[in-house]
Motif scaffolding. Structure first.
Motif, short mmCIF file in Angstrom:
data_model
loop_
_atom_site.label_atom_id
_atom_site.label_comp_id
_atom_site.label_asym_id
_atom_site.label_seq_id
_atom_site.Cartn_x
_atom_site.Cartn_y
_atom_site.Cartn_z
N GLU A 80 -4.43 14.05 -0.74
CA GLU A 80 -5.73 14.17 -1.42
C GLU A 80 -6.74 14.88 -0.52
N THR A 138 -4.20 6.11 -5.37
CA THR A 138 -5.25 6.82 -4.63
C THR A 138 -6.26 7.47 -5.56
N GLU A 157 -5.06 9.06 8.22
CA GLU A 157 -4.83 8.37 6.94
C GLU A 157 -3.45 7.75 6.92
N GLU A 194 0.26 10.22 0.29
CA GLU A 194 -0.55 10.51 -0.89
C GLU A 194 -2.02 10.66 -0.52
N GLU A 195 -2.51 9.79 0.35
CA GLU A 195 -3.90 9.87 0.79
C GLU A 195 -4.15 11.14 1.59
N ARG A 196 -3.22 11.49 2.48
CA ARG A 196 -3.36 12.73 3.25
C ARG A 196 -3.32 13.94 2.32
N THR A 243 -11.49 -0.57 6.35
CA THR A 243 -10.06 -0.35 6.56
C THR A 243 -9.34 -1.55 7.15
N TYR A 267 0.83 -1.20 0.00
CA TYR A 267 0.00 0.00 0.00
C TYR A 267 0.87 1.25 0.00
N SER A 299 -1.14 6.81 4.15
CA SER A 299 -0.03 7.27 3.31
C SER A 299 -0.05 8.78 3.11
N TYR A 314 -8.47 4.89 -7.10
CA TYR A 314 -9.38 4.38 -6.07
C TYR A 314 -10.56 5.34 -5.88
#
Length: 253
Positions: A75, A20, A67, A71-73, A153, A14, A69, A23
């Motif tokens: 976004e 992301t 969050e 990258e997710e944070r 999750t 992940y 990663s 997804y």
């Protein structure tokens, strides 16, 4: 069917391999017309009812998002600060206000979907790194939480039932005594896809989730599940979940 083990190397990928934006595009482009809309809508209503019943016990004026990663944070930050390239969540806010909250969403209402989105942006005070597989899950120390809500999750990041129970205990340790944990999860699922990539999931049942919560010192208040549609069961494409579940529990003081 027994609990399926997920290889740790797959889970840790992940960090490097999770797409992301794809997804979000695949699973969060819209709500209306989603094949699972009839599956998750009753649970979201149940969650709203639960929060309304218990909200007097905590301060709901701020929210901290956790969050995994960067990258997710990132976004979430794009959306919070209304920057170019942010994911469009307007359909979800319309769905929440117009359907889940039984509001019209017209400009004449006291809180339409745009107001709701603006309010949430304002109430998010921190976006925090979270790796539930670490000894201390959060990237920096935090005061205990009144409420923690997790959605789809733990069953995708835990490789065994033992790891799942350990992750639940770590979440519970972040709660204040008397605090609440609400969980949405896919039941009896072994995979889901993002684009062409298949991601493994821990096969878990509602009874196992309840057992994990009980072992962690939680009192289960709500525990329900709803089976997927016959079409989904017969033609699994993006995932093979058999049902969806919603659980709410309180940490024993």
């Amino acid at each position: 069917m027994g609990t399926r083990k997920v290889a740790r190397s797959e889970v840790r990928s992940y960090v490097n391999d999770f797409e992301t934006k794809e997804y979000l595009r695949q699973y969060y482009a819209s709500v209306e017309g989603d094949p699972d809309e009839e599956l998750f809508t009753p649970f979201h209503r149940k969650q709203i009812e639960f929060y309304k019943k218990h909200s007097s016990k905590w301060d709901c004026k701020t929210a901290r998002l956790l969050e995994f990663s960067g990258e997710e944070r990132g976004e979430i930050e794009l959306w919070k600060f209304e920057k170019e390239g942010a994911h469009d969540w307007s359909g979800h806010f319309k769905f929440a206000v117009n359907k889940l909250e039984n509001m019209t969403g017209d400009a004449t209402t006291s809180l339409n979907w745009r107001d709701r989105e603006t309010l949430l942006r304002q109430r998010i005070t921190e976006i925090i790194g979270c790796d539930i597989c670490q000894d201390y899950a959060l990237s920096r120390k935090q005061d205990p939480f009144n409420v923690i809500s997790t959605s789809h999750t733990l069953e995708v990041i835990c490789g065994t039932l033992f790891e799942y129970k350990a992750a639940v205990k770590k979440l519970v340790s972040l709660l204040k005594p008397g605090g609440f944990l609400t969980m949405f999860a896919d039941e009896c699922q072994t995979f889901y896809t993002i684009g062409q990539k298949k991601w493994p999931c821990l096969y878990i049942t509602l009874e196992q989730v309840k057992e994990a919560l009980s072992d962690a010192g939680m009192m289960v208040v709500v525990a329900e599940h709803k089976e997927a549609s016959m079409e989904q069961l017969q033609n699994p494409t993006t995932s093979d979940h058999k049902a969806m579940l919603f659980v709410a529990a309180q940490r024993v003081e």
